[in-house]
Design a protein around this motif. Structure first.
Motif, short mmCIF file in Angstrom:
data_model
loop_
_atom_site.label_atom_id
_atom_site.label_comp_id
_atom_site.label_asym_id
_atom_site.label_seq_id
_atom_site.Cartn_x
_atom_site.Cartn_y
_atom_site.Cartn_z
N PRO A 264 24.64 8.60 -3.78
CA PRO A 264 25.25 9.36 -2.68
C PRO A 264 24.47 9.22 -1.39
CG PRO A 264 24.20 10.82 -4.29
CD PRO A 264 24.22 9.46 -4.89
N PHE A 265 25.11 9.57 -0.28
CA PHE A 265 24.57 9.31 1.06
C PHE A 265 23.16 9.85 1.30
CE2 PHE A 265 24.12 10.90 5.47
CZ PHE A 265 23.93 9.68 6.08
N PRO A 266 22.87 11.11 1.08
CA PRO A 266 21.51 11.54 1.43
C PRO A 266 20.45 10.88 0.56
CG PRO A 266 22.99 13.42 1.13
CD PRO A 266 23.68 12.22 0.57
N GLU A 267 20.79 10.61 -0.70
CA GLU A 267 19.79 10.07 -1.62
C GLU A 267 19.48 8.61 -1.33
OE1 GLU A 267 19.03 9.61 -6.44
OE2 GLU A 267 20.78 10.70 -5.67
N ASN A 268 20.48 7.82 -0.95
CA ASN A 268 20.20 6.40 -0.74
C ASN A 268 19.37 6.14 0.51
OD1 ASN A 268 22.04 6.77 1.31
ND2 ASN A 268 23.60 5.44 0.46
N LEU A 269 19.33 7.12 1.42
CA LEU A 269 18.50 6.95 2.61
C LEU A 269 17.01 6.99 2.28
CD1 LEU A 269 20.29 9.02 5.41
CD2 LEU A 269 20.24 6.55 5.08
N THR A 270 16.65 7.59 1.15
CA THR A 270 15.24 7.61 0.77
C THR A 270 14.72 6.20 0.48
OG1 THR A 270 15.84 7.99 -1.56
CG2 THR A 270 15.44 9.93 -0.18
N HIS A 271 15.61 5.30 0.09
CA HIS A 271 15.20 3.91 -0.15
C HIS A 271 14.84 3.20 1.17
CE1 HIS A 271 16.41 3.43 -4.46
NE2 HIS A 271 17.13 4.50 -4.15
N LEU A 272 15.31 3.75 2.27
CA LEU A 272 15.11 3.11 3.57
C LEU A 272 13.76 3.47 4.20
CD1 LEU A 272 16.44 1.42 5.87
CD2 LEU A 272 17.43 3.56 6.72
N LEU B 118 0.83 -1.21 0.00
CA LEU B 118 0.00 0.00 0.00
C LEU B 118 0.86 1.26 0.00
CD1 LEU B 118 -2.81 1.31 0.20
CD2 LEU B 118 -2.59 1.14 2.71
N LEU B 119 1.91 1.27 0.82
CA LEU B 119 2.80 2.43 0.87
C LEU B 119 3.53 2.62 -0.45
CD1 LEU B 119 4.35 2.09 4.46
CD2 LEU B 119 2.54 3.64 3.69
N VAL B 120 3.92 1.53 -1.08
CA VAL B 120 4.57 1.62 -2.40
C VAL B 120 3.61 2.24 -3.41
CG1 VAL B 120 5.44 0.27 -4.34
CG2 VAL B 120 6.23 -0.23 -2.03
N TYR B 121 2.36 1.78 -3.38
CA TYR B 121 1.38 2.30 -4.34
C TYR B 121 1.13 3.80 -4.14
CZ TYR B 121 -3.03 3.05 -6.76
OH TYR B 121 -4.03 3.54 -7.57
N VAL B 122 1.04 4.22 -2.88
CA VAL B 122 0.72 5.62 -2.60
C VAL B 122 1.92 6.53 -2.82
CG1 VAL B 122 0.00 7.26 -0.81
CG2 VAL B 122 -1.13 5.03 -1.00
N VAL C 147 9.33 -7.65 -0.65
CA VAL C 147 8.43 -6.62 -1.17
C VAL C 147 9.22 -5.46 -1.74
CG1 VAL C 147 6.66 -4.92 -0.53
CG2 VAL C 147 6.54 -7.25 0.37
N PHE C 148 10.28 -5.05 -1.06
CA PHE C 148 11.04 -3.87 -1.45
C PHE C 148 12.36 -4.23 -2.15
CE2 PHE C 148 8.36 -2.37 2.02
CZ PHE C 148 7.84 -1.21 1.48
N SER C 149 12.57 -5.50 -2.49
CA SER C 149 13.82 -5.94 -3.13
C SER C 149 15.04 -5.46 -2.35
CB SER C 149 13.88 -5.44 -4.58
OG SER C 149 12.82 -5.98 -5.34
N TRP C 150 14.97 -5.60 -1.06
CA TRP C 150 16.06 -5.15 -0.17
C TRP C 150 17.12 -6.25 -0.09
CZ3 TRP C 150 16.62 -0.38 1.83
CH2 TRP C 150 17.60 -0.20 2.82
N PRO C 151 18.38 -5.93 -0.36
CA PRO C 151 19.43 -6.96 -0.44
C PRO C 151 19.98 -7.37 0.92
CG PRO C 151 20.37 -4.82 -0.93
CD PRO C 151 18.90 -4.59 -0.71
N LEU D 198 2.29 9.10 -6.02
CA LEU D 198 2.89 10.41 -5.76
C LEU D 198 4.30 10.55 -6.30
CD1 LEU D 198 1.65 10.91 -2.07
CD2 LEU D 198 0.63 11.82 -4.17
N GLY D 199 5.03 9.45 -6.40
CA GLY D 199 6.39 9.49 -6.91
C GLY D 199 7.38 10.16 -5.98
N TRP D 200 7.09 10.18 -4.68
CA TRP D 200 7.96 10.85 -3.73
C TRP D 200 9.17 9.99 -3.32
CZ3 TRP D 200 3.79 13.06 0.16
CH2 TRP D 200 3.07 14.08 -0.49
N LEU D 201 8.97 8.69 -3.23
CA LEU D 201 10.00 7.81 -2.70
C LEU D 201 10.24 6.63 -3.63
CD1 LEU D 201 8.77 7.70 1.02
CD2 LEU D 201 10.78 8.92 0.18
N PRO D 202 11.46 6.10 -3.65
CA PRO D 202 11.73 4.90 -4.46
C PRO D 202 11.09 3.68 -3.82
CG PRO D 202 13.67 5.53 -3.20
CD PRO D 202 12.68 6.63 -3.00
#
Length: 315
Positions: free
Chosen positions: A173-181, A151-155, A260-264, A160-164
């Motif tokens: 880079p460091f600040p950007e990869n935290l958005t995946h978390l 549901l969070l992925v869909y929203v 769900v999030f393809s987290w390695p 909205l396209g706010w988060l990966p």
């Protein structure tokens, strides 16, 4: 204190032995083995299959296989992956940081959400905010975390396209990869927050009814100090126990969310090992996760003893 610590350590040993036996047997209950996974149905050759089983030691009796594996285990060797040929411990350590980061982030989310809301709910009992937080915690406990993740992925990712929505942001880079978390951490943290918030509320209500709280108020102490300095500190003892148990379970509980999030992380490693019938990989990973869970609970027991001096004299 030393006696209690030694007692806890001795109690852990049979638990780890039982876990090693279970982890060895569970993967072998699944139909097929690594040889079937390698050969497949179209290229089946009985002679080659027999050679592979002899190579991997699968032709030996089950108890012999266990004793060989356990003998390496007591020496600190988790074995070698049947598919990649890499040491299992190296595979685990390669994936461990990603899973640990996700678990710690989820725990932080749970603490930030649950403790303030639990305290407010207890101090404003039967109010609108109390009812709202209780309903919210009930929803958080009822909703499956994989459904919440989708549901969070869909929203937030699709609509909205706010988060990966996928991956851990490797190479960014460091600040950007935290958005995946953010999305996986919130997904895992919500269920834990719901559990701990209810525990904070009930524990706070019990402590606020104690005589020493009434004495502190009668002495004219500010309500803020009564709540934070006296009530909250003592009510956190059972909460720490719950958080510790949940923190230990989080490391292994990330399996579905990582898919769900393809987290390695370790979750995807276990899924890969099961699908390929990679016995050493699955056994080693399960044992490692169980050891971490036991270790966290051991640390929680020690913290509990430090917070409550009465337990130091329990024989």
């Amino acid at each position: 204190m030393l006696r209690i610590t030694l007692t806890r350590v001795i109690g852990v040993l049979p638990v780890l032995l039982g876990i090693s036996i279970i982890s060895f047997l569970v993967i072998r209950m699944i139909p097929g083995d690594v040889v079937n996974s390698i050969m497949g149905d179209e290229f089946s050759d009985p002679a080659v299959e027999q050679q592979l089983r002899e190579y991997f030691g699968l032709d030996q009796p089950l108890h012999v296989q266990f004793l060989n594996w356990f003998g390496m285990l007591v020496q600190g060797d988790l074995g070698v992956s049947m598919r990649s040929g890499a040491p299992v411990l190296d595979e685990i350590l390669l994936r461990l940081p990603a899973t640990a980061l996700l678990a710690v982030s989820a725990l932080v989310v749970a603490i930030i959400v649950s403790i303030p809301l639990g305290v407010i709910s207890a101090t404003r009992r039967n109010g609108v905010l109390d009812a709202t937080t209780r309903v919210g915690s009930l929803i958080g406990l009822s909703v499956p975390n994989f459904w919440l993740g989708i549901l969070l992925v869909y929203v937030f990712a699709v609509t909205l396209g706010w988060l990966p929505s996928q991956g851990a942001g490797e190479g960014k880079p460091f600040p950007e990869n935290l958005t995946h978390l953010i999305l996986p951490a919130v997904t895992l943290g919500v269920t834990l927050a719901a559990t701990s918030m209810r525990m904070v509320r009930s524990s706070m209500l019990e402590v606020l009814g104690q005589d020493y709280i009434r004495t502190a108020r009668a002495k004219g102490l500010a309500e803020r100090l009564v709540v934070t300095r006296h009530a909250l500190r003592n009510s956190l003892i059972p909460v720490i126990t719950v958080l510790g148990m949940e923190a230990g379970a989080l490391l292994g509980g990330t399996v579905i969310i990582e898919q769900v999030f393809s987290w390695p992380g370790l979750g995807s490693l276990v899924i890969r090992g099961i699908s390929q019938r990679d016995y050493p990989l699955v056994q080693g990973t399960l044992l490692f996760l169980a050891l971490f869970y036991v270790l966290v609970n051991f640390i929680v027991d020690l913290i509990y003893t430090l917070l409550d001096p009465r337990l130091r004299h329990v024989r």
